[in-house]
Design an enzyme around this catalytic site. Structure first.
Site, PDB file in Angstrom:
ATOM      1  N   SER A 223       0.810  -1.275   0.224  1.00 38.95           N
ATOM      2  CA  SER A 223       0.022  -0.030   0.037  1.00 38.95           C
ATOM      3  C   SER A 223       0.769   1.282  -0.170  1.00 38.95           C
ATOM      4  CB  SER A 223      -0.925  -0.035   1.310  1.00 38.95           C
ATOM      5  OG  SER A 223      -2.073   1.028   1.036  1.00 38.95           O
ATOM      6  N   GLU A 355      -9.016  -4.075  -5.310  1.00 38.51           N
ATOM      7  CA  GLU A 355      -8.492  -3.124  -4.408  1.00 38.51           C
ATOM      8  C   GLU A 355      -9.176  -2.048  -3.986  1.00 38.51           C
ATOM      9  OE1 GLU A 355      -5.311  -3.091  -3.432  1.00 38.51           O
ATOM     10  OE2 GLU A 355      -4.025  -4.343  -4.493  1.00 38.51           O
ATOM     11  N   HIS A 463      -8.221  -4.852  -0.531  1.00 42.22           N
ATOM     12  CA  HIS A 463      -6.930  -4.180  -0.490  1.00 42.22           C
ATOM     13  C   HIS A 463      -6.250  -4.420   1.050  1.00 42.22           C
ATOM     14  CE1 HIS A 463      -3.712  -0.802  -0.896  1.00 42.22           C
ATOM     15  NE2 HIS A 463      -4.251  -0.569   0.289  1.00 42.22           N
TER      16      HIS A 463
END
Length: 548
Positions: A223, A355, A463
């Site tokens: 991330s 995501e 995500h």
């Protein structure tokens, strides 16, 4: 015999030591399955006049000190706000328990520490490869203690490919990524990235004393940590040397690469700066930065948390993130990779299939096409009406085409949720990865896409779920996030992990063969990176249109 056993027990229990480059000897923790040196300071406390500024290397002696527990994480902000109240019940628990969205306590401004975990009995002469982890958290929260690396080190020993794992704290939110003209003029933009870079230099100087090889460093992150990893590829137009030697020889990016951001003194960064200044009561100060530096830690925390969090509406329009500064990040990040201004190293880069679903949950008030268009206009202030039209056509309101992908009419908790989730995931992660891979010619490339949680209601393969498999659980995902990554750090080839499916190198998204390793609940298989071509064209024909 008894004396021998006692001597053996004493040897096993002996605290590990390491000698730093300056001759200081420090002591760590013998955790039996590994040896840990935790909370070692690498920079002076960034407080007072050093608040918001690039870090200053730590200078005091550490000789004879013990480092057996993690230091406090850096100051953070609340990423949720009222977001928690809007979550569907069947998604709330997963989101709130997701490691990537947890504030790591305790936290403090005096936080710039580094951690080293090595296999038991490692000698200084071992010369082991090093995996240097950069945590994620939307550039607003997180800490090194949340992603300890114990499983990575243990698995590396079992594989016969031992590694040393390093992680660091870096400043986040306003403390690390405040923007605006005052910050730009002072040369203090992207302080959190400077923290990371200084930690890399600390590794270059000192890791040999722990048994690591400074010429075999792989940087990796997830991330915001993945985006940070990318930034270090293009830092100084790709010059990754320190004292004449590369700081790293490979990179792994899990969900993130180019950051779609305006410069440090751009419109939105300046807007956030002004919000912090006003909320902190510094609006009338002649020197607003000096006023902010004079605030108590708690007062700055409150002012920072008054700005939109990573999960606030409109989602992913981050208040704090890396921005071009004209010096270390010399251009927009899409231009840098397009123009070949990056370090030439082998890379792995990949994503989760859905995501955007976590971030789409903050926009459940958007239910009509007209509201979706207004949402896109608010999010992308540089985009023309024609570009918004193209975006709307590429990401239609047809719920069978949205994210979570491949779920037909299901999971459409609002008429626009799957549309917005698809766009957010592609722009920030999945199709940005394809853009990077199409232009990056710096070394061997491998890419992956996980569909491991495709049956999960609302969120799909969301995500941040890769961290669960990487640090805590075992499954087909951990074969990639542990075994393959460890092999890559050792041999620059993930196939050296003995994967049951050969991982092909990536040449381009238009190639005829399979070029993508895919993960699902049953195992590994290969596929083509050619999905959603119209969406790719809409988003990346002119990337600056969608900068924030």
């Amino acid at each position: 015999m008894k004396l021998c056993l006692l001597a053996l027990g004493a040897a096993v229990a002996a605290a590990p030591t390491a000698t730093l480059a300056n001759g200081d000897t420090i002591t760590g923790l013998n955790a039996i399955v590994n040896e840990k040196f935790l909370g070692i300071p690498f920079a002076e406390p960034p407080v007072g006049t050093l608040r918001f500024k690039p870090p200053v290397p730590y200078s005091a002696s550490l000789n004879g000190q013990q480092f057996t527990s993690y230091g406090p994480s850096c100051m953070q902000m609340n990423p949720m706000g009222s977001f928690e109240d809007t979550l569907p019940k069947n998604a709330r628990h997963l989101v709130l328990q997701s490691k990537i969205f947890q504030v790591v306590l305790p936290n403090d401004e005096d936080c710039l520490t580094i951690n080293v975990i090595r296999p038991p009995g490692t000698r200084a002469s071992a010369g082991l490869p090093v995996m240097l982890w950069i945590f994620g958290g939307g550039f607003e929260l997180g800490g090194s203690s949340l992603f300890p690396g114990d499983q990575m080190v243990a698995k590396s020993v079992l594989m016969g490919k031992p590694v040393i794992h390093v992680s660091m704290n870096y400043r986040v939110a306003s403390w690390g990524f405040l923007a605006g003209p005052d910050i730009q003029n002072e040369g203090s933009g992207n302080a959190g990235l400077h923290d990371q870079r200084l930690a890399m230099q600390w590794v270059a100087d000192n890791i040999a004393g722990f048994g690591g090889d400074p010429s075999k460093v792989t940087i990796y992150g997830e991330s915001a940590g993945s985006m940070s990893t990318f930034v270090h590829l293009v830092w100084n137009d790709g010059d990754n040397t320190y004292n004449g030697k590369p700081l790293f020889r490979a990179a792994i990016m899990q969900s993130g690469c180019m950051v779609p951001s305006d410069p440090v003194d751009g419109t939105y960064g300046t807007e956030i700066y002004n919000q912090v200044v006003a909320s902190a009561g510094c609006g009338s100060a002649s020197d607003k930065l000096a006023c902010l530096r004079g605030l108590s830690q708690d007062t700055l925390y409150q002012a920072t948390s008054d700005t939109p969090g990573v999960l606030a509406y409109p989602s992913l329009r981050l208040s704090y993130l890396p921005r071009p500064d004209g010096t270390f990040i010399t251009d927009d990040m899409y231009a840098l990779v397009r123009d070949g201004k990056y370090a030439h190293v082998p890379v792995i880069i990949g994503d989760q299939n859905d995501e955007g679903t976590l971030f789409g949950l903050s926009s459940l008030n958007v239910t009509t096409d007209a509201q979706a268009r207004a949402y896109f206009k608010q999010s992308f202030i540089h985009a023309s009406d024609a570009e918004i039209d193209t975006l709307m056509a590429a990401y239609t309101s047809d719920i069978t085409q949205g994210s979570p992908f491949d779920t037909g009419i299901f999971n459409a908790i609002t008429p626009q949720f799957k549309r917005i989730s698809a766009l957010l995931g592609d722009l920030a992660f999945t199709l940005a990865r394809r853009y990077f891979l199409n232009y990056y010619q710096g070394g061997t490339k491998y890419s992956f896409l996980s569909k491991q949680l495709s049956g999960l209601p609302v969120l799909g393969t969301f995500h941040g779920n890769d961290i669960i498999w990487q640090d805590y659980l075992v499954g087909s995902g951990s074969v990639i996030y542990n075994n393959a990554f460890i092999a890559f750090a050792n041999d620059l080839d993930p196939n050296k992990a003995g994967l049951w499916t050969n991982w092909p190198t990536y040449t381009s998204s238009s190639q005829s063969g399979n070029n993508l390793m895919q993960i699902n609940g049953l195992g590994l298989y290969t596929g083509k990176d050619n999905f959603r071509p119209d969406a790719y064209s809409a988003l990346f024909s002119n990337p600056p249109s969608f900068f924030v």
